[in-house]
Design an enzyme around this catalytic site. Sequence first.
Site, PDB file in Angstrom:
ATOM      1  N   LYS A 227       0.920  -1.324  -0.014  1.00  0.00           N
ATOM      2  CA  LYS A 227       0.092   0.070   0.125  1.00  0.00           C
ATOM      3  C   LYS A 227       0.866   1.376   0.144  1.00  0.00           C
ATOM      4  O   LYS A 227       0.366   2.370  -0.197  1.00  0.00           O
ATOM      5  CB  LYS A 227      -1.098  -0.041   1.003  1.00  0.00           C
ATOM      6  CG  LYS A 227      -2.027  -1.243   1.154  1.00  0.00           C
ATOM      7  CD  LYS A 227      -2.686  -1.116  -0.184  1.00  0.00           C
ATOM      8  CE  LYS A 227      -3.783  -2.346  -0.226  1.00  0.00           C
ATOM      9  NZ  LYS A 227      -3.659  -3.398   0.497  1.00  0.00           N
ATOM     10  N   HIS A 246      -7.076  -0.348  -5.998  1.00  0.00           N
ATOM     11  CA  HIS A 246      -7.330  -1.428  -4.975  1.00  0.00           C
ATOM     12  C   HIS A 246      -8.192  -2.559  -5.267  1.00  0.00           C
ATOM     13  O   HIS A 246      -9.357  -2.917  -4.860  1.00  0.00           O
ATOM     14  CB  HIS A 246      -7.679  -0.927  -3.561  1.00  0.00           C
ATOM     15  CG  HIS A 246      -7.615  -1.804  -2.439  1.00  0.00           C
ATOM     16  ND1 HIS A 246      -8.494  -1.624  -1.277  1.00  0.00           N
ATOM     17  CD2 HIS A 246      -6.737  -2.786  -1.921  1.00  0.00           C
ATOM     18  CE1 HIS A 246      -8.161  -2.463  -0.550  1.00  0.00           C
ATOM     19  NE2 HIS A 246      -7.094  -3.041  -0.787  1.00  0.00           N
ATOM     20  N   CYS A 270     -13.164  -7.821   2.925  1.00  0.00           N
ATOM     21  CA  CYS A 270     -14.664  -7.721   2.347  1.00  0.00           C
ATOM     22  C   CYS A 270     -15.163  -8.754   1.495  1.00  0.00           C
ATOM     23  O   CYS A 270     -15.961  -8.647   0.772  1.00  0.00           O
ATOM     24  CB  CYS A 270     -15.167  -6.217   2.267  1.00  0.00           C
ATOM     25  SG  CYS A 270     -15.242  -5.137   3.482  1.00  0.00           S
ATOM     26  N   THR A 273     -10.242 -11.042  -1.739  1.00  0.00           N
ATOM     27  CA  THR A 273      -9.355 -12.346  -2.095  1.00  0.00           C
ATOM     28  C   THR A 273     -10.224 -13.493  -2.228  1.00  0.00           C
ATOM     29  O   THR A 273      -9.977 -13.917  -3.292  1.00  0.00           O
ATOM     30  CB  THR A 273      -8.263 -12.366  -0.838  1.00  0.00           C
ATOM     31  OG1 THR A 273      -7.742 -11.234  -0.824  1.00  0.00           O
ATOM     32  CG2 THR A 273      -7.564 -13.417  -1.107  1.00  0.00           C
ATOM     33  N   SER A 274     -11.331 -13.777  -1.584  1.00  0.00           N
ATOM     34  CA  SER A 274     -11.898 -14.943  -1.805  1.00  0.00           C
ATOM     35  C   SER A 274     -12.694 -14.929  -3.073  1.00  0.00           C
ATOM     36  O   SER A 274     -12.835 -15.925  -3.588  1.00  0.00           O
ATOM     37  CB  SER A 274     -12.770 -15.231  -0.685  1.00  0.00           C
ATOM     38  OG  SER A 274     -13.758 -14.395  -0.293  1.00  0.00           O
TER      39      SER A 274
END
Length: 621
Positions: A227, A246, A270, A273-274
């Site tokens: 970041k 992002h 939130c 990634t999944s």
Amino acid sequence: MENFLKEKLEQKEYEKLISLENNKIMEFVAEAIKLCRPESVFVCTDTPEDRDYVRQYSIKAGEETKLAIEGHTIHFDGFFDQARDKAKTQFLLPKGLELGANFNCLEQEEGVREVKDILKDSMVKAKMIVRFFSLGPIGSSFSILCLQITDSGYVAHSEDILYRPAYEEFKRAGREAYFFRFLHSAGELEGNVSKNIDKRRVYIDIEDGIVYSTNTQYGGNTIGLKKLALRQAINKASKENWLAEHMFIMGVHGPEGRVTYFSGAFPSACGKTSTSMLEKESIIGDDIAYLKNIDGRVYGINVERGIFGIARDVNPVDDPIIYDTLTSPGDVIFANVLYTDEGKPYWLGMGQELPKKGINYSGKWESGKIDSLGNEIPVSHKNARYVCRLSYLRNCDPHLDDPAGVPVDGIIYGGRDSNICVPVEQSFNWEHGVITKGASLESETTAATLGQEGVRTFNLMSNLDFLSVPIGKYLQMHLDFGEKITAPPIIFSVNYFLKDKDGKFLNEKNDKSIWMKWMELRIHKEVIAIETPTGYIPEYKDLKLLFKEHLNKEYTAADYEEQFKLRIPELIQKNERIEHIYKKISNIPPVLFQTLEEQRKRLEKTKSQYGEYISPLIFVK
Ligand code: SPV
Ligand code: MN
């Protein structure tokens, strides 16, 4: 300067530096040595020996401990150093320059002086590691070179997994090399963790292209290329008309082998990634994307080649691919999970019984252990992480390292929203999508940043924490970007977090795979959608088929009606909240207010016709 370096560095290390033929590199290293006074310096090239040296060094220094599975290690950050420190992450700005009220800024001279004071002599008992990386694939016109200096083996090793080593790229670029610079010191250690948390600082000097980070180890504060580089990249992108976001990038697999690429922005923790790792799809990246207009079409690359992911809730049912990766041999670092005498890591929600004792981020841990504030310490921290290579994932997309990137045809914005937006919705067009999806993104806070959880906050494009240009300018960048694209990507919103009145989630975790399949079909105009005042939503019959085909699940009309119900009072309130936020910010493009106003009017009209909570079936023509 050359003489100084020659004197301070062992011959071998000096030669590695000098053969880069770049004064800017030597200057930065020399300055850092003068300031931090390291005991020794290691210059890491791209050779397997040098890279392995860093890995072994981190273990030897006690920053990582080997676990039972070959290649796996564990690292701990301090008890109060478990997430990004937003309060102490500040932009250093020259006098007279302003970003706006939403930014945490400090006068440049004062900030540099303060942080240098803190960094002074910080490495007297430590080894300075100098590393060279590329943000983005090697040889890509998207990519940006980076020079990282750190005294942390863990940071240098994590970056090895997460980024493409680029010493040779620096060499090729020679004196012309443009690069971001990062200087990190974990500061004084106590039990291998940063001791002086009160002196934790992450200062981003945009003008000079340098980030200083100290008295912290948590990856989000220290892994410069993540970041800290995103903040610099957004500034650079604003000058060159591209987007640094992002966002994940993933390929969604449609009928007959078709692959359609999406990028997606979600605030930390939130579901970004999944989503990017969904089993039947392919992953390019899970966190940061650069998007460019290449001959009238949007292309994207992942700046990373690895994942710094949240361990919590990774289990064989919900995230089978990453679970397999985290339980197979390979170069994997766990951070802030628990490990036992047998060298086995455990984390919350991993789908098996958790041990009653072990070592975790609080040290020696036993179930029931209480922290200094009187709270019970969980087995592992909610924000405990892992670092691994994307190439280990069996659904890694073949274009991960493609210098050309992949064409992006869909953009998704998602947040943690328990009671407003429907699970998936398509915007009317680029402008409407940028404004009512991206720029209107709100999300309930999570453990990924320090502070209270569950507070609804505004987070435009899920990029607010990382913006380094004024909000109005950033918005205009997005609007302009789409205008120059012949067929701009379609913008969607998703919401995985809708709850019923008893606080129970309305969707199961794997439902998101269906929203992806629907969006893919929409891009190719293969399903019809229903127009509502806020966008286009799926027809029941299409979702029913998709649920059956991909999850073998019966999706009932009642589920559909509840999930896709238009919640007009909440939508109007959200619209007002967002408008109110932007009214307080200067230089917002007027089209934002017009678009919000039009949406509000559509909502009011629908309310007067049908009432406050409306079944989606009302809109079926
Ligand atoms: C996030 O918090 O968005 C992350 C991890 O991806 S960090 O490196 O902390 O930013
Ligand atoms: Mn992130």
